[in-house]
Motif scaffolding. Sequence first.
Motif, mmCIF file in Angstrom:
data_model
loop_
_atom_site.group_PDB
_atom_site.id
_atom_site.type_symbol
_atom_site.label_atom_id
_atom_site.label_comp_id
_atom_site.label_asym_id
_atom_site.label_seq_id
_atom_site.Cartn_x
_atom_site.Cartn_y
_atom_site.Cartn_z
ATOM 1 N N GLY A 505 0.836 -1.193 0.000
ATOM 2 C CA GLY A 505 0.000 0.000 0.000
ATOM 3 C C GLY A 505 0.867 1.238 0.000
ATOM 4 O O GLY A 505 2.094 1.171 -0.128
ATOM 5 N N SER A 506 0.228 2.382 0.137
ATOM 6 C CA SER A 506 0.949 3.648 0.104
ATOM 7 C C SER A 506 1.967 3.722 1.229
ATOM 8 O O SER A 506 1.722 3.224 2.322
ATOM 9 C CB SER A 506 -0.031 4.813 0.218
ATOM 10 N N PRO A 507 3.134 4.337 0.968
ATOM 11 C CA PRO A 507 4.137 4.476 2.032
ATOM 12 C C PRO A 507 3.602 5.312 3.184
ATOM 13 O O PRO A 507 2.651 6.083 3.030
ATOM 14 C CB PRO A 507 5.305 5.166 1.321
ATOM 15 N N SER A 508 4.223 5.147 4.336
ATOM 16 C CA SER A 508 3.733 5.816 5.539
ATOM 17 C C SER A 508 3.903 7.324 5.463
ATOM 18 O O SER A 508 3.307 8.058 6.224
ATOM 19 C CB SER A 508 4.451 5.270 6.783
ATOM 20 N N TRP A 509 4.740 7.808 4.546
ATOM 21 C CA TRP A 509 4.860 9.239 4.285
ATOM 22 C C TRP A 509 5.002 9.410 2.773
ATOM 23 O O TRP A 509 5.408 8.502 2.062
ATOM 24 C CB TRP A 509 6.078 9.840 4.991
ATOM 25 N N GLY A 510 4.625 10.563 2.267
ATOM 26 C CA GLY A 510 4.714 10.795 0.836
ATOM 27 C C GLY A 510 6.144 10.777 0.348
ATOM 28 O O GLY A 510 7.022 11.411 0.943
ATOM 29 N N THR A 511 6.408 10.046 -0.706
ATOM 30 C CA THR A 511 7.744 9.985 -1.274
ATOM 31 C C THR A 511 8.088 11.316 -1.940
ATOM 32 O O THR A 511 7.282 11.883 -2.673
ATOM 33 C CB THR A 511 7.832 8.855 -2.309
ATOM 34 N N ARG A 512 9.295 11.789 -1.702
ATOM 35 C CA ARG A 512 9.768 13.053 -2.276
ATOM 36 C C ARG A 512 10.951 12.800 -3.200
ATOM 37 O O ARG A 512 11.651 11.812 -3.047
ATOM 38 C CB ARG A 512 10.171 14.026 -1.161
#
Length: 513
Positions: A505-512
């Motif tokens: 699922g989506s990472p625990s924080w937005g990838t930058r």
Amino acid sequence: MIEDWSDEVTQIQRRREHAAGLGGPDKIARQHASGRMTVRERIAALADEGSFAEIGALAGFANADGTVTPANFVAGTARVDGRKVVLGADDFTGRGGSGDAAIHAKQVYSEQLAGQFRLPLIRLLDGASGGGSVKMIERAGYSYVPVNPGWDHVVDNLSTVPVVSACLGPVVGIGAARAVMSHLCVFVAGLAQLFVAGPPVVRGGIGEDVDKEQLGGAEVHRRNGNVDRFVATEAEAFAVIRRFLSYLPSSVHELPPVTTCDDPTSRAEQTLLSAIPRNPRRPYRIAPILDAVFDTGSVFRYADYGGATVTALARLDGHPVGVVATDPYRGNTLSAAGALALTRLVDLCETFHLPIVSLTDQGGMTIGTAAERAGTLRVGARAISAVYQARVPQAELILRRVYGVGGAGIVNRHRGGRSWAWPSGDWGSLPAKGGIEAAYRAELAQSQDPEADLEAIQTRLAALTSPFRTAEHFGVQDIIDPRQSRALLCEWVHDAYRLLPAVVGSPSWGTRP
């Protein structure tokens, strides 16, 4: 007589044929003369044969003679090594990719399509990628507050699907911004340049007189972290893209693709027994060690700019993993550039659920005035934070040094990860030489024979710093025959993959970027 839509169908075909002509024969000839493929040639070279399904081929600008000038952005879906992807590609033959010949909705739609259908996104960049032009103000009759079209999708895709950007010509403005908004940025040296604004704008804005290569050529970006991989040809860029995607799932909602492996997990390379020199000052080659431990031919180097810090993707018994190692011929400490490379790799692995393996030979963070000016401490701490925040399983082979904050943070040893040390392991808060001279400075200053006393101290401490003494106190989980490394890691990776569904699922924080 039966009425039908034959005339319109004929017109559709005629318009498609016109769109295939891009900016016309003269512009295509200029593109070839510069050593670059056209956008459609690039798509044919990258995608599986016959798999490209174009979207928006009829989009363009109506001319007074009834013809349509096609938009300078080609979009669609294709298959790359059998996997469906979204392709968004600039056409430099249409006003150099500038906004005058762009229909931004096509570009935005390609980003939106990739995110919503959970498909990898490949951007082939050449020009301004539809960036602004002062002529657009004259055409519109007014100026406007800038907005990056579809940038919400650009940002969201970094946390959703693999995004690859290839710089295949001069990439400027919003195109340059899109280049770095990716998980892998590939750059064709000699053909590509990457800059915020081109030479005319730089000359008029700040008075700096440079050409395209001086402003944004390969040598400008070799070590600044904007570009991950440098290649010599467009064909090589496409090969790198294919291989990179082979390690990753199509989106964060899937597990990495496991492939059939013909390389025995029990393979024990004799060369590993002598891979690390007994003399701690002698460097060694890291590439043969990587090849001996991971599946044959599976090691894919990630960031070209990391200096001594080597980052890679590889496979263990067909299972993709991220790899951190050190190239002793380029040093053994964590520099600012190395920290950036480490952060990028760990964030990639966390986003797409690849377990991480560290082949540790980490002498701590880089020291000295140059390192302090580079802000090594902060970017190093950021890299260690990425390691600690990553939820994916981590394993470690300690090859040689583990020193200081850098060595302590190269993997998260507060978790229940698996760790093995080779007999060549050497660890502590400081390297022995510098540490002894600092700790015993006063005593040595008063000594009648400081050299003899220093040697005696070193001999005394050598017995205490033996890796076997550390193992006796369970300071290291195991000391192993280096030849066992592959078998142990291959067994570990199966356990690691059993844990991965918990982090899909989506990472625990937005990838930058």
